[in-house]
Design a protein around this motif. Structure first.
Motif, PDB file in Angstrom:
ATOM      1  N   PRO A  10     -35.987 -28.423  -5.834  1.00 32.93           N
ATOM      2  CA  PRO A  10     -36.283 -29.861  -5.917  1.00 32.93           C
ATOM      3  C   PRO A  10     -36.384 -30.355  -7.359  1.00 32.93           C
ATOM      4  CG  PRO A  10     -37.575 -28.877  -4.174  1.00 32.93           C
ATOM      5  CD  PRO A  10     -36.887 -27.746  -4.883  1.00 32.93           C
ATOM      6  N   GLU A  11     -36.872 -29.535  -8.251  1.00 29.00           N
ATOM      7  CA  GLU A  11     -37.010 -29.947  -9.658  1.00 29.00           C
ATOM      8  C   GLU A  11     -35.667 -30.041 -10.378  1.00 29.00           C
ATOM      9  OE1 GLU A  11     -38.600 -27.430  -8.123  1.00 29.00           O
ATOM     10  OE2 GLU A  11     -38.836 -25.681  -9.461  1.00 29.00           O
ATOM     11  N   ASP A  12     -34.591 -29.649  -9.723  1.00 31.30           N
ATOM     12  CA  ASP A  12     -33.254 -29.833 -10.291  1.00 31.30           C
ATOM     13  C   ASP A  12     -32.712 -31.240 -10.025  1.00 31.30           C
ATOM     14  OD1 ASP A  12     -32.457 -26.509  -9.237  1.00 31.30           O
ATOM     15  OD2 ASP A  12     -32.934 -27.164 -11.280  1.00 31.30           O
ATOM     16  N   SER A  13     -33.427 -32.018  -9.236  1.00 38.74           N
ATOM     17  CA  SER A  13     -32.965 -33.366  -8.896  1.00 38.74           C
ATOM     18  C   SER A  13     -32.904 -34.251 -10.131  1.00 38.74           C
ATOM     19  CB  SER A  13     -33.895 -33.993  -7.871  1.00 38.74           C
ATOM     20  OG  SER A  13     -33.886 -33.265  -6.663  1.00 38.74           O
ATOM     21  N   GLY A  14     -31.931 -35.146 -10.149  1.00 39.97           N
ATOM     22  CA  GLY A  14     -31.803 -36.095 -11.244  1.00 39.97           C
ATOM     23  C   GLY A  14     -30.380 -36.541 -11.405  1.00 39.97           C
ATOM     24  N   MET A  15     -30.168 -37.376 -12.404  1.00 40.20           N
ATOM     25  CA  MET A  15     -28.821 -37.804 -12.752  1.00 40.20           C
ATOM     26  C   MET A  15     -28.264 -36.790 -13.730  1.00 40.20           C
ATOM     27  SD  MET A  15     -26.704 -40.252 -12.001  1.00 40.20           S
ATOM     28  CE  MET A  15     -27.580 -41.761 -11.642  1.00 40.20           C
ATOM     29  N   TYR A  16     -27.075 -36.320 -13.446  1.00 39.16           N
ATOM     30  CA  TYR A  16     -26.421 -35.332 -14.293  1.00 39.16           C
ATOM     31  C   TYR A  16     -25.287 -35.996 -15.060  1.00 39.16           C
ATOM     32  CZ  TYR A  16     -28.978 -31.387 -12.381  1.00 39.16           C
ATOM     33  OH  TYR A  16     -29.980 -30.485 -12.057  1.00 39.16           O
ATOM     34  N   TYR A  17     -25.314 -35.792 -16.372  1.00 34.14           N
ATOM     35  CA  TYR A  17     -24.341 -36.401 -17.262  1.00 34.14           C
ATOM     36  C   TYR A  17     -23.508 -35.339 -17.955  1.00 34.14           C
ATOM     37  CZ  TYR A  17     -27.441 -40.454 -16.829  1.00 34.14           C
ATOM     38  OH  TYR A  17     -28.195 -41.494 -16.352  1.00 34.14           O
ATOM     39  N   CYS A  18     -22.243 -35.629 -18.110  1.00 34.53           N
ATOM     40  CA  CYS A  18     -21.332 -34.808 -18.879  1.00 34.53           C
ATOM     41  C   CYS A  18     -21.276 -35.367 -20.300  1.00 34.53           C
ATOM     42  CB  CYS A  18     -19.959 -34.876 -18.211  1.00 34.53           C
ATOM     43  SG  CYS A  18     -18.613 -34.125 -19.103  1.00 34.53           S
ATOM     44  N   ALA A  19     -21.161 -34.485 -21.288  1.00 34.81           N
ATOM     45  CA  ALA A  19     -21.077 -34.914 -22.682  1.00 34.81           C
ATOM     46  C   ALA A  19     -20.111 -34.011 -23.441  1.00 34.81           C
ATOM     47  CB  ALA A  19     -22.448 -34.875 -23.336  1.00 34.81           C
ATOM     48  N   THR A  20     -19.491 -34.570 -24.472  1.00 34.66           N
ATOM     49  CA  THR A  20     -18.613 -33.778 -25.341  1.00 34.66           C
ATOM     50  C   THR A  20     -18.885 -34.110 -26.805  1.00 34.66           C
ATOM     51  OG1 THR A  20     -16.847 -35.419 -25.350  1.00 34.66           O
ATOM     52  CG2 THR A  20     -16.773 -33.756 -23.633  1.00 34.66           C
ATOM     53  N   GLY A  21     -18.357 -33.260 -27.674  1.00 38.33           N
ATOM     54  CA  GLY A  21     -18.512 -33.499 -29.108  1.00 38.33           C
ATOM     55  C   GLY A  21     -19.177 -32.318 -29.771  1.00 38.33           C
ATOM     56  N   GLY A  22     -19.030 -32.215 -31.044  1.00 38.49           N
ATOM     57  CA  GLY A  22     -19.627 -31.112 -31.786  1.00 38.49           C
ATOM     58  C   GLY A  22     -18.933 -29.808 -31.469  1.00 38.49           C
ATOM     59  N   ASP A  23     -19.346 -28.784 -32.187  1.00 35.73           N
ATOM     60  CA  ASP A  23     -18.736 -27.479 -31.959  1.00 35.73           C
ATOM     61  C   ASP A  23     -19.727 -26.337 -32.121  1.00 35.73           C
ATOM     62  OD1 ASP A  23     -17.073 -27.328 -35.237  1.00 35.73           O
ATOM     63  OD2 ASP A  23     -19.176 -27.483 -34.658  1.00 35.73           O
ATOM     64  N   THR A  24     -21.005 -26.648 -32.199  1.00 30.82           N
ATOM     65  CA  THR A  24     -22.018 -25.615 -32.414  1.00 30.82           C
ATOM     66  C   THR A  24     -23.075 -25.684 -31.326  1.00 30.82           C
ATOM     67  OG1 THR A  24     -21.692 -25.748 -34.817  1.00 30.82           O
ATOM     68  CG2 THR A  24     -23.686 -24.653 -34.023  1.00 30.82           C
ATOM     69  N   LEU A  25     -23.224 -24.587 -30.608  1.00 30.90           N
ATOM     70  CA  LEU A  25     -24.215 -24.529 -29.538  1.00 30.90           C
ATOM     71  C   LEU A  25     -25.635 -24.562 -30.094  1.00 30.90           C
ATOM     72  CD1 LEU A  25     -22.677 -21.663 -27.370  1.00 30.90           C
ATOM     73  CD2 LEU A  25     -22.816 -24.068 -26.702  1.00 30.90           C
ATOM     74  N   VAL A  26     -26.523 -25.188 -29.353  1.00 29.16           N
ATOM     75  CA  VAL A  26     -27.954 -25.089 -29.621  1.00 29.16           C
ATOM     76  C   VAL A  26     -28.481 -23.984 -28.717  1.00 29.16           C
ATOM     77  CG1 VAL A  26     -30.165 -26.275 -29.629  1.00 29.16           C
ATOM     78  CG2 VAL A  26     -28.059 -27.559 -30.114  1.00 29.16           C
ATOM     79  N   PRO A  27     -28.924 -22.872 -29.242  1.00 30.13           N
ATOM     80  CA  PRO A  27     -29.348 -21.749 -28.403  1.00 30.13           C
ATOM     81  C   PRO A  27     -30.463 -22.120 -27.432  1.00 30.13           C
ATOM     82  CG  PRO A  27     -29.162 -21.073 -30.696  1.00 30.13           C
ATOM     83  CD  PRO A  27     -29.032 -22.563 -30.670  1.00 30.13           C
ATOM     84  N   ASP A  28     -30.287 -21.698 -26.185  1.00 31.63           N
ATOM     85  CA  ASP A  28     -31.314 -21.865 -25.155  1.00 31.63           C
ATOM     86  C   ASP A  28     -31.685 -23.319 -24.870  1.00 31.63           C
ATOM     87  OD1 ASP A  28     -32.839 -18.991 -26.616  1.00 31.63           O
ATOM     88  OD2 ASP A  28     -31.543 -19.065 -24.860  1.00 31.63           O
TER      89      ASP A  28
END
Length: 125
Positions: free
Chosen positions: A87-105
């Motif tokens: 249930p805590e996974d509920s919400g609006m899910y958005y796709c995003a693009t841009g950048g090239d460096t992951l933020v860990p975790d």
């Protein structure tokens, strides 16, 4: 002009699965990070999962082992396979693009600047 169109949201019971898709145009997922964010009512938007141009991934702790992000560079489409939903996974899910460096975790990348309009996920207990 960048356009990101999400699909695949819906309502399922806890323990179920959903697969989200994000069709991108005007930008190449082959060259940039792609990520999924979510926002529940009354809460801040948070990163869920991200994949960089090399195929490396980052997930927020809450979804590790349950969600899998992937992309099809030929179709220029980003996916999020969500299993064992809560249930805590509920919400609006958005796709995003841009950048090239992951933020860990953190399930995101630095410098993401293009966003879709979202798809709603509702998980019932």
């Amino acid at each position: 002009q960048v356009q990101l169109v999400e699909s695949g949201g819906g309502s399922v019971q806890a323990g179920g699965s959903l697969r989200l898709s994000c069709a991108a145009s005007g930008v190449s997922l082959r060259r940039y990070c792609g990520a999924w964010f979510r926002q529940a009512p009354g809460k801040e938007r948070e990163g869920v999962a991200a994949v960089d141009d090399y195929g490396s991934t980052s997930y927020t702790d809450a979804v590790k082992g349950r969600f899998t992000i992937s992309k099809d560079n030929d179709k220029n489409t980003l996916y999020l396979q969500m299993n064992n939903l809560k249930p805590e996974d509920s919400g609006m899910y958005y796709c995003a693009t841009g950048g090239d460096t992951l933020v860990p975790d953190r399930g995101s990348c630095y410098g993401m600047d293009d966003w879709g309009k979202g798809t709603l996920v509702t998980i019932s207990s």
